[in-house]
Design a protein around this motif. Structure first.
Motif, mmCIF file in Angstrom:
data_model
loop_
_atom_site.group_PDB
_atom_site.id
_atom_site.type_symbol
_atom_site.label_atom_id
_atom_site.label_comp_id
_atom_site.label_asym_id
_atom_site.label_seq_id
_atom_site.Cartn_x
_atom_site.Cartn_y
_atom_site.Cartn_z
ATOM 1 N N ARG A 175 0.809 -1.213 0.000
ATOM 2 C CA ARG A 175 0.000 0.000 0.000
ATOM 3 C C ARG A 175 0.850 1.275 0.000
ATOM 4 O O ARG A 175 0.402 2.317 -0.459
ATOM 5 C CB ARG A 175 -0.948 -0.001 1.200
ATOM 6 C CG ARG A 175 -2.214 -0.795 0.959
ATOM 7 C CD ARG A 175 -3.060 -0.144 -0.119
ATOM 8 N NE ARG A 175 -4.201 -0.979 -0.490
ATOM 9 C CZ ARG A 175 -4.323 -1.632 -1.620
ATOM 10 N NH1 ARG A 175 -3.359 -1.561 -2.536
ATOM 11 N NH2 ARG A 175 -5.389 -2.342 -1.881
ATOM 12 N N GLN A 176 2.065 1.177 0.467
ATOM 13 C CA GLN A 176 2.939 2.348 0.457
ATOM 14 C C GLN A 176 3.386 2.709 -0.950
ATOM 15 O O GLN A 176 3.685 3.873 -1.238
ATOM 16 C CB GLN A 176 4.156 2.101 1.355
ATOM 17 C CG GLN A 176 3.820 2.102 2.835
ATOM 18 C CD GLN A 176 5.041 1.868 3.708
ATOM 19 O OE1 GLN A 176 6.145 1.634 3.215
ATOM 20 N NE2 GLN A 176 4.859 1.927 5.021
ATOM 21 N N ILE A 177 3.420 1.714 -1.845
ATOM 22 C CA ILE A 177 3.870 1.990 -3.211
ATOM 23 C C ILE A 177 2.742 1.895 -4.229
ATOM 24 O O ILE A 177 2.873 2.396 -5.348
ATOM 25 C CB ILE A 177 5.027 1.054 -3.620
ATOM 26 C CG1 ILE A 177 4.571 -0.417 -3.614
ATOM 27 C CG2 ILE A 177 6.222 1.236 -2.704
ATOM 28 C CD1 ILE A 177 5.640 -1.374 -4.123
ATOM 29 N N ASN A 178 1.639 1.249 -3.863
ATOM 30 C CA ASN A 178 0.521 1.113 -4.798
ATOM 31 C C ASN A 178 -0.799 1.143 -4.028
ATOM 32 O O ASN A 178 -1.185 0.149 -3.420
ATOM 33 C CB ASN A 178 0.630 -0.188 -5.598
ATOM 34 C CG ASN A 178 -0.381 -0.260 -6.732
ATOM 35 O OD1 ASN A 178 -1.462 0.318 -6.667
ATOM 36 N ND2 ASN A 178 -0.035 -0.981 -7.783
ATOM 37 N N PRO A 179 -1.510 2.273 -4.032
ATOM 38 C CA PRO A 179 -2.757 2.376 -3.269
ATOM 39 C C PRO A 179 -3.959 1.748 -3.966
ATOM 40 O O PRO A 179 -5.037 1.702 -3.388
ATOM 41 C CB PRO A 179 -2.947 3.889 -3.132
ATOM 42 C CG PRO A 179 -2.282 4.459 -4.337
ATOM 43 C CD PRO A 179 -1.120 3.565 -4.642
ATOM 44 N N TYR A 180 -3.779 1.256 -5.187
ATOM 45 C CA TYR A 180 -4.941 0.851 -5.979
ATOM 46 C C TYR A 180 -5.076 -0.651 -6.231
ATOM 47 O O TYR A 180 -6.182 -1.136 -6.434
ATOM 48 C CB TYR A 180 -4.924 1.572 -7.331
ATOM 49 C CG TYR A 180 -4.872 3.064 -7.213
ATOM 50 C CD1 TYR A 180 -5.898 3.781 -6.591
ATOM 51 C CD2 TYR A 180 -3.779 3.774 -7.673
ATOM 52 C CE1 TYR A 180 -5.851 5.156 -6.466
ATOM 53 C CE2 TYR A 180 -3.714 5.162 -7.549
ATOM 54 C CZ TYR A 180 -4.749 5.841 -6.949
ATOM 55 O OH TYR A 180 -4.694 7.185 -6.821
ATOM 56 N N VAL A 181 -3.965 -1.394 -6.262
ATOM 57 C CA VAL A 181 -4.078 -2.814 -6.605
ATOM 58 C C VAL A 181 -4.967 -3.514 -5.574
ATOM 59 O O VAL A 181 -4.788 -3.370 -4.373
ATOM 60 C CB VAL A 181 -2.683 -3.472 -6.678
ATOM 61 C CG1 VAL A 181 -1.976 -3.430 -5.327
ATOM 62 C CG2 VAL A 181 -2.799 -4.902 -7.178
ATOM 63 N N PRO A 182 -5.975 -4.285 -6.013
ATOM 64 C CA PRO A 182 -6.859 -4.976 -5.067
ATOM 65 C C PRO A 182 -6.102 -6.037 -4.270
ATOM 66 O O PRO A 182 -5.292 -6.783 -4.824
ATOM 67 C CB PRO A 182 -7.916 -5.627 -5.973
ATOM 68 C CG PRO A 182 -7.866 -4.835 -7.249
ATOM 69 C CD PRO A 182 -6.437 -4.428 -7.406
ATOM 70 N N ILE A 183 -6.379 -6.094 -2.960
ATOM 71 C CA ILE A 183 -5.737 -7.061 -2.074
ATOM 72 C C ILE A 183 -6.810 -7.796 -1.281
ATOM 73 O O ILE A 183 -7.681 -7.173 -0.672
ATOM 74 C CB ILE A 183 -4.765 -6.376 -1.096
ATOM 75 C CG1 ILE A 183 -3.644 -5.658 -1.850
ATOM 76 C CG2 ILE A 183 -4.169 -7.396 -0.127
ATOM 77 C CD1 ILE A 183 -2.718 -4.865 -0.952
ATOM 78 N N ILE A 184 -6.733 -9.121 -1.289
ATOM 79 C CA ILE A 184 -7.619 -9.959 -0.475
ATOM 80 C C ILE A 184 -6.767 -10.697 0.545
ATOM 81 O O ILE A 184 -5.759 -11.317 0.195
ATOM 82 C CB ILE A 184 -8.391 -10.977 -1.336
ATOM 83 C CG1 ILE A 184 -9.315 -10.255 -2.321
ATOM 84 C CG2 ILE A 184 -9.214 -11.923 -0.457
ATOM 85 C CD1 ILE A 184 -10.073 -11.190 -3.250
#
Length: 241
Positions: free
Chosen positions: A70-79
């Protein structure tokens, strides 16, 4: 969709590999060590459309990986995947930026349905941002005394301050509540409306998302999302000066 699944249970990986292979437009990489998974993500970030993280991993846990992503990519979906089933675990994962939370054991079909739903929302969000121009008053779909929301840009402003760090699910919850001021939404209603139907998880997932949404909004002013005990939640700013 290009998937990175970091999961140390070999049986789970083999099971999901069989299901993913049935999707002609899906490819997946499976890694069973946390540190290796984080290194792989860093080296292949542009080629990953979704991340599935086990909470407990060798070398490095899923929580720390989620935080780093999240520090480098706020958009990629994470489950997040975990064998635990408590609200505190959900709040921890969601608070660090995970978009959804699935408790083991899980139905592979249900997990894939959650993935498709996240993919759709992520695609819509990215399309909106790519089309975004300077925002003015006419761009907002919802305008209340303290809140303005744009569905096109998927942004929300509290007293003209951008509410930062909203996950896709948190934005959807805020949009739903603010669209019907003072209307009480039960957990079941929110699950049916905003999660994949039918939803097979724990209804406390709603509480976890609401808690993190409130924490992010409280940075900008008094709380606008109220709890109606025994019923659900509502958006109400009538008592806010």
């Amino acid at each position: 969709m290009r998937i990175l699944m970091v999961e140390d249970n070999n049986s789970v990986c083999e099971m999901m590999e069989m299901f993913f292979e049935q999707q002609v437009d899906w490819t997946a990489n499976f890694i069973q060590d946390g540190e290796e998974g984080w290194t792989y993500y860093q080296e292949n970030e542009d080629d990953i459309d979704m991340v599935i993280l086990d909470l407990n991993l060798p070398s490095r846990d899923g929580i720390s990986i989620c935080r780093e992503i999240r520090q480098i990519n706020p958009y990629v979906p994470i489950i997040m995947l975990t064998a635990r089933d408590s609200e505190s675990d959900q709040v921890l994962g969601l608070g660090l930026g995970a978009d959804d939370y699935v408790t083991k054991p899980f139905d592979p079909v249900t997990l894939m349905a959650r993935m498709r739903a996240l993919q759709r929302r992520s695609n819509l969000s990215q399309e909106a941002k790519s089309d975004q121009t300077d925002t003015d008053e006419n761009d907002f779909d919802i305008e209340t005394k303290h809140l303005r929301i744009s569905e096109k840009t998927r942004e929300a402003y509290y007293d003209d301050q951008l509410i930062e760090g909203l996950t896709p699910k948190e934005f959807d919850i805020l949009l739903t509540l603010a669209s019907h001021p003072k209307q009480v939404f039960s957990r079941d209603h929110l699950l049916t409306k905003l999660w994949e139907d039918p939803f097979f998880g724990d209804e406390r997932t709603v509480d976890a998302h609401i808690k993190k949404l409130r924490q992010k909004m409280e940075k900008y002013g008094p709380q606008l999302i109220q709890t109606v005990w025994g019923v659900g939640y509502k958006f109400d700013e009538s008592e806010v000066n």
